[in-house]
Motif scaffolding. Structure first.
Motif, mmCIF file in Angstrom:
data_model
loop_
_atom_site.group_PDB
_atom_site.id
_atom_site.type_symbol
_atom_site.label_atom_id
_atom_site.label_comp_id
_atom_site.label_asym_id
_atom_site.label_seq_id
_atom_site.Cartn_x
_atom_site.Cartn_y
_atom_site.Cartn_z
ATOM 1 N N SER A 172 29.845 30.514 54.202
ATOM 2 C CA SER A 172 30.877 29.763 55.119
ATOM 3 C C SER A 172 29.288 28.526 55.091
ATOM 4 O O SER A 172 28.644 28.449 56.079
ATOM 5 C CB SER A 172 31.268 30.114 56.175
ATOM 6 O OG SER A 172 31.579 28.990 57.023
ATOM 7 N N GLY A 202 47.176 32.879 56.817
ATOM 8 C CA GLY A 202 47.535 33.121 58.301
ATOM 9 C C GLY A 202 48.311 32.989 59.174
ATOM 10 O O GLY A 202 49.078 33.488 60.423
ATOM 11 N N CYS A 213 33.695 31.203 60.186
ATOM 12 C CA CYS A 213 32.926 32.402 60.069
ATOM 13 C C CYS A 213 31.549 32.584 60.013
ATOM 14 O O CYS A 213 31.239 31.606 59.477
ATOM 15 C CB CYS A 213 33.846 32.278 58.537
ATOM 16 S SG CYS A 213 33.301 34.119 58.200
ATOM 17 N N ASP A 219 43.071 35.834 68.038
ATOM 18 C CA ASP A 219 41.961 35.002 67.234
ATOM 19 C C ASP A 219 40.997 34.979 66.578
ATOM 20 O O ASP A 219 40.072 34.588 66.085
ATOM 21 C CB ASP A 219 41.568 33.754 68.308
ATOM 22 C CG ASP A 219 41.570 34.251 69.225
ATOM 23 O OD1 ASP A 219 40.698 35.600 69.598
ATOM 24 O OD2 ASP A 219 39.971 33.743 69.921
ATOM 25 N N THR A 275 38.664 27.139 62.265
ATOM 26 C CA THR A 275 38.326 28.482 60.781
ATOM 27 C C THR A 275 36.593 28.383 61.519
ATOM 28 O O THR A 275 36.358 27.563 60.756
ATOM 29 C CB THR A 275 38.692 28.963 60.030
ATOM 30 O OG1 THR A 275 38.434 28.243 58.533
ATOM 31 C CG2 THR A 275 40.479 29.282 60.984
ATOM 32 N N LEU A 321 35.603 36.675 61.863
ATOM 33 C CA LEU A 321 36.006 35.379 61.560
ATOM 34 C C LEU A 321 37.514 34.798 62.555
ATOM 35 O O LEU A 321 37.907 35.890 63.349
ATOM 36 C CB LEU A 321 37.123 35.556 60.090
ATOM 37 C CG LEU A 321 38.157 34.296 59.841
ATOM 38 C CD1 LEU A 321 36.884 33.686 59.390
ATOM 39 C CD2 LEU A 321 38.988 35.335 58.641
ATOM 40 N N GLN A 322 37.078 33.486 63.170
ATOM 41 C CA GLN A 322 38.202 33.192 64.277
ATOM 42 C C GLN A 322 38.789 31.960 64.216
ATOM 43 O O GLN A 322 38.292 31.210 62.718
ATOM 44 C CB GLN A 322 37.486 32.674 64.951
ATOM 45 C CG GLN A 322 37.440 32.545 66.660
ATOM 46 C CD GLN A 322 36.316 32.570 67.666
ATOM 47 O OE1 GLN A 322 35.240 31.806 67.820
ATOM 48 N NE2 GLN A 322 36.410 32.636 69.106
ATOM 49 N N ARG A 323 39.701 31.684 64.481
ATOM 50 C CA ARG A 323 40.797 30.503 64.365
ATOM 51 C C ARG A 323 41.091 30.414 65.397
ATOM 52 O O ARG A 323 41.154 30.928 66.429
ATOM 53 C CB ARG A 323 41.928 31.258 63.344
ATOM 54 C CG ARG A 323 43.049 32.551 64.221
ATOM 55 C CD ARG A 323 44.500 32.770 63.789
ATOM 56 N NE ARG A 323 44.754 33.649 64.105
ATOM 57 C CZ ARG A 323 46.195 33.219 63.571
ATOM 58 N NH1 ARG A 323 46.401 33.575 62.554
ATOM 59 N NH2 ARG A 323 46.640 34.223 64.086
ATOM 60 N N LEU A 328 42.704 33.087 55.863
ATOM 61 C CA LEU A 328 43.253 32.689 56.650
ATOM 62 C C LEU A 328 44.249 31.286 56.963
ATOM 63 O O LEU A 328 44.961 31.275 57.113
ATOM 64 C CB LEU A 328 41.912 33.058 57.904
ATOM 65 C CG LEU A 328 43.004 32.761 59.273
ATOM 66 C CD1 LEU A 328 43.410 33.815 59.589
ATOM 67 C CD2 LEU A 328 41.511 33.009 60.186
ATOM 68 N N THR A 329 43.954 30.207 55.986
ATOM 69 C CA THR A 329 44.409 29.042 56.680
ATOM 70 C C THR A 329 45.642 29.021 55.725
ATOM 71 O O THR A 329 46.923 28.858 56.825
ATOM 72 C CB THR A 329 43.643 27.474 55.657
ATOM 73 O OG1 THR A 329 41.702 28.306 56.575
ATOM 74 C CG2 THR A 329 44.180 26.785 55.983
ATOM 75 N N GLN A 368 37.676 32.024 55.089
ATOM 76 C CA GLN A 368 38.354 30.489 56.074
ATOM 77 C C GLN A 368 39.953 30.292 55.069
ATOM 78 O O GLN A 368 40.782 30.578 56.039
ATOM 79 C CB GLN A 368 37.515 29.782 55.653
ATOM 80 C CG GLN A 368 36.461 30.423 57.073
ATOM 81 C CD GLN A 368 35.250 29.406 57.414
ATOM 82 O OE1 GLN A 368 34.392 29.385 56.755
ATOM 83 N NE2 GLN A 368 35.248 28.076 58.254
#
Length: 924
Positions: free
Chosen positions: A176, A192, A171, A134, A169, A158-160, A188-189, A185
């Motif tokens: 962001s 990802g 960042c 993540d 998400t 960056l985290q999800r 990743l969306t 983000q």
């Protein structure tokens, strides 16, 4: 950081599958890598370098220059040198094959260059590293040049995560925002799930506390530039992680730099006593536009703004708006009466001019020696007394100065006097005195239009996340007037809550001794048989001094060395103390288990499975999530601090349908969410009856306490036709109108008492500061949104307390905000829930990250960072927004301490309005 069998520290390098795991062996002599990465600020690094140069100069008489390194490329392949293979450890993802045509990506494409960013990742010109299932690390992105940023300071986390069916998400890059995701983000969306699928074999960032080396470049032979992703020692949230850069050899020598964004707090000045001047009304009275550099798009255009005054103005003529300042309503200009022309002085930014002004004697019979004069706002001039007039740009210049840095009136007048002397010699028209200019400026800002400044355009009129903090912005108590009326003042027509009483035993586990026993068992190092054997052997093994005594000659007998004997005694005492502590913890297990089983059999079964005697003997330490869960289970705070009414409703939905989707929605109960996530990751679905019974116990206990507290509806509203007293008198200035009165609580003995200094019992080790010291008032209470926009303030007559936050929320807010962040939220929550539980039932009371360090005895459920660990959306909450605003208010602390009550209130309001306007302009 870890330690192997030979006690040689090393850094664990976790790489995305199928990359291998590498280890860099470090020598024992490395001072900065003993247990965790050393976080070095730029100031400390510079000071250490200077000290090192001084020591080298004293030794050798010269200072070696550091080698000049070549520019580091913006992206590297994460150091193939770390492994024996020829392939790089990480590679950027391949070019996406599907197209992106959604509205969010199109918006980002226009603003940030999203298509160019996708190409940059494909061409390996930018970095996109997956550290955990993540957690990611990305390069910064230049929206102007549409290229990845180079340099060591351009790395961001960056985290999800998934909450229900929603992909969340977060960042850390400056692009962001909650309402507009950044390119990282969006990438990743969109891609990802295909390129970085959730992998159960990879470690989650919340379950791992090791530093990860994700980038490595060789600067010269044996010298490398390494970038680590390091977690904080007291926070597992995204905001707690930092990027650490190391330049040097692999033994740990060299420069360590933590790449952080820091807030600099301005130190508080010590105020002193001084008398305030007498107020005087000005001839000008019409509303004046705010300074051009602080105008908002929502401001009305009051008149055509005149250019800055650079030459002597023409004759100032009377018109229909001209008036005298003697009475209210003001006597206006009468064309039928005679007009006289007199000389006046107009003060500008660099010099003063003599000008001609038209006047008319006042028609008020009781007004002598006063004249009706022009308002002159369309000319950019403020008419103070028909003899001395001041340009708007001059008065706005002081507003710009004192809101930017600490600028007392006396210092400003000295600067202007020297400027006048430079431009004109200052002989004929010197600048005015400090007392006169002070009176003129206060009369000017009273007319300045600053409405609409205390509302954030992103948070709206009633923000869901509010940050409260008291500021030592105080004036002398001798200036305290009876008109000062903070929200804590109850009115004669306020209702009485005769049924409101203190409710004891609101904890989840009612028995205090059981709570203490459970905390004793779970606190400290994991309780295992191996730890017990180590403690016993440490006491049984003789000290090194005794071994040396047997092997040495009689002449070198260490019995004669008292220091060595003391060291051996200290070692033995420490070993004995540790053995006693472990024995006490072992003895407490049966009693803690019995007490928990009486309260909830399922809770006792869970405790026995994770911390019972059998798990200790089998050397099976419990996972950290269970320790954190039982810490909150046995907290001294109310169960409603762990789970408020919305959280209890989500818990009821989970019990009705216990699955992974409903479990992921329990982010408002962080400890339970972590336990369920841990069991779900281990494949324990459906959830066991033990954990479901624990959830039912938590739900029943929470609802029982909440229903016991709620005695009636919210307080009634005030009459809408009633006129609120002016904030200039009451000292209560909020962007929201007053809609309720604070009720009386006659059954609460200490309801209106001020929170005194000193410790507040065993529940919390923090204490209230004595803001109202000696001859000063208690300062002001400010409320901020997460964007550092102040929504209002009120003056505190004596000292800050929980009553200030409670009363301001109850009297101003239509609905209580979702989160109240306050440095004493651990005490504010019970205070509010005791008095108005129906109004505050949906509110979370949280302690910000800055102040949570001192709350050593408080439940982690009261910490904002605990909730950030499980909900990435909360990483956007800048819990230090209040501290940033308070540091700015420190610029006027000294000036306010000299002022009277009315001027102190006005001075503070103008500062906060301009502070807000400048931030709103930056948002726009």
């Amino acid at each position: 950081m870890s330690t192997d069998a030979d006690d040689i520290p090393y850094i664990s390098l976790d790489t995305p599958p199928p990359s291998p795991t590498a280890q860099i062996q470090l020598q024992d002599s490395t001072p900065v890598l003993n247990s965790s990465l050393s976080i070095v600020t730029p100031t400390r690094k510079r000071r250490d370098n200077e000290n090192a140069r001084r020591r080298q100069r004293r030794k050798t008489g010269r200072v070696d220059e550091l080698p000049v390194h070549e520019e580091i490329p913006a992206w590297d392949s994460a150091a193939a040198e770390l492994t024996t293979g020829s392939e790089p450890v990480w590679n950027s993802p391949e070019r996406p094959v599907q197209s992106v045509d959604n509205e969010a990506a199109a918006e980002i494409g226009r603003d940030q260059g999203y298509p160019e960013y996708c190409e940059s990742i494909q061409e390996e010109a930018g970095a996109f590293y997956q550290l955990r299932t993540d957690l990611f690390v990305v390069n910064g992105w230049d929206t102007q040049k549409k290229v990845s940023k180079a340099g060591r300071n351009s790395w961001y986390h960056l985290q999800r995560s998934t909450i229900g069916d929603l992909l969340v998400t977060a960042c850390q890059c400056p692009l962001s925002r909650p309402d507009n995701p950044c390119v990282h983000q969006q990438f990743l969306t969109d891609y990802g799930e295909e390129m970085f699928p959730f992998d159960a074999t990879m470690v989650n960032s919340n379950e791992d506390n090791t530093a990860v080396l994700f980038s490595r470049a060789e600067l010269q032979e044996g010298v490398f530039l390494n970038h680590f992703s390091a977690p904080s020692s007291n926070s597992r949230s995204l905001a707690g992680r930092v990027i650490v850069a190391h330049t040097g050899e692999d033994i740990g020598s060299g420069d360590w730099l933590s790449i952080l964004r820091c807030q600099i707090l301005i130190p508080r000045a010590v105020p002193r006593q001084r008398r305030a001047p007498v107020e005087q009304k000005a001839v000008s009275y019409l509303p004046i536009s705010p300074p051009s550099w602080a105008v908002l798009p929502s401001d009305p255009q009051l008149y055509e703004r005149a250019p800055a005054l650079e030459v002597a103005p023409e004759t100032l003529c009377l018109d229909a708006t001209s008036s005298c300042s003697c009475t209210y309503p003001r006597p206006l200009y009468n064309p039928a009466r005679p007009i006289v022309r007199m000389r006046c002085t107009v003060y500008g930014l660099f010099r003063a001019w003599e000008a001609e002004i038209e006047l008319q004697s006042c028609s008020n019979a009781r007004c002598r020696h006063r004249f009706v004069g022009p308002d002159a706002r369309e000319r950019g001039i403020f008419n103070y007394n028909n003899r001395q007039l001041f340009s708007h740009d001059l008065l706005d210049e002081y507003s710009a100065a004192y809101t930017s840095s600490e600028t007392p009136f006396s210092a400003w007048v000295i600067v202007l006097s020297r400027r006048y002397a430079l431009h004109t010699g200052g002989v004929k028209h010197p600048f005015v005195t400090a007392n006169l200019f002070r009176s003129v400026w206060f009369a000017y800002v009273q007319l300045q239009y600053l409405e609409g400044s205390m509302t954030c355009p992103r948070c709206g009129p009633s923000p869901q996340n509010t940050i409260w903090d008291g500021v030592t912005l105080a004036f002398n108590r001798k200036h305290l007037l009876p008109t000062l009326e903070p929200p804590t003042t109850s009115q004669p027509d306020s209702i009485e809550r005769t049924t409101t009483r203190y409710l004891p035993a609101q904890q989840l586990i009612v028995n205090r001794s059981v709570r203490r026993l459970v905390r004793l068992v779970i606190t400290g190092t994991p309780l295992t048989s191996q730890a017990i054997r180590s403690a016993i052997s440490a006491q049984a093994v003789p000290s090194s001094d005794e071994d040396d005594e047997e092997n040495e000659d009689d002449d070198d007998d260490t019995d004669d060395d008292p220091a060595a004997a003391r060291r051996g005694t200290r070692v033995q005492r420490a070993a004995a103390k540790r053995q006693r502590e472990l024995a006490d913890r072992l003895d407490a297990i049966p009693r803690a288990l019995e007490g928990l089983s009486r309260a909830c059999p399922a809770l006792g079964a869970l405790f026995d499975a994770k911390f019972g005697e059998e798990s200790v003997m089998q050397n099976r330490p419990a996972a950290d999530v269970y320790r954190r869960f039982f810490v909150q289970i046995c907290a001294e705070e109310s169960v409603l601090q762990m789970a408020n009414r919305p959280a209890l409703n989500l818990l009821a939905a989970f019990i009705a349908a216990p699955n992974a989707r409903s479990a992921s929605s329990l982010v408002e109960i962080p400890a339970l969410h972590e336990v369920l996530s841990h069991e779900s990751a281990r494949g324990e679905q459906p959830f066991s009856n033990t954990i479901l019974d624990v959830c039912r116990f938590l739900l029943e206990r929470g609802r029982a306490v909440l229903n016991s507290l709620i005695k009636g509806p919210e307080p009634p509203r005030v009459d809408e036709s009633a006129v609120e007293k002016p904030w200039t008198e009451t000292g209560c200035c909020y962007g929201l109108p007053k809609i309720r009165e604070r009720p009386y609580y006659p059954k609460l003995k200490h309801d209106v008492n001020i929170d005194a200094g000193g410790k507040r019992g065993a529940k919390c080790s923090k204490f209230y500061s004595q803001y109202g010291e000696r001859r000063l008032t208690g300062g002001i209470m400010c409320v901020w949104c997460t964007h550092s926009i102040c929504y209002g303030f009120h003056c505190i007559p004596k000292g800050e307390g929980r009553n200030d936050v409670f009363s301001a929320l109850l009297t101003r807010w239509e609905t209580a905000p979702k989160r109240v962040i306050y440095d004493f939220a651990c005490a504010l929550g019970p205070y509010c829930m005791t008095r108005e539980p129906e109004f505050f039932a949906n509110t979370q009371f949280l302690i910000d990250d800055f102040h949570s360090v001192g709350h050593t005895k408080c439940s982690p459920a009261a910490f904002l960072k605990t909730h950030c660990n499980v909900d990435a959306r909360l990483s956007y909450i800048n819990s230090s927004a209040g501290e940033c605003g308070n540091s700015g208010l420190g610029r006027i602390r000294k000036s306010v301490s000299y002022m009277s009550q009315g001027r102190a209130i006005l001075y503070s309001r103008v500062f906060l309005c301009i502070w807000n306007r400048l931030r709103i302009r930056n948002m726009n």
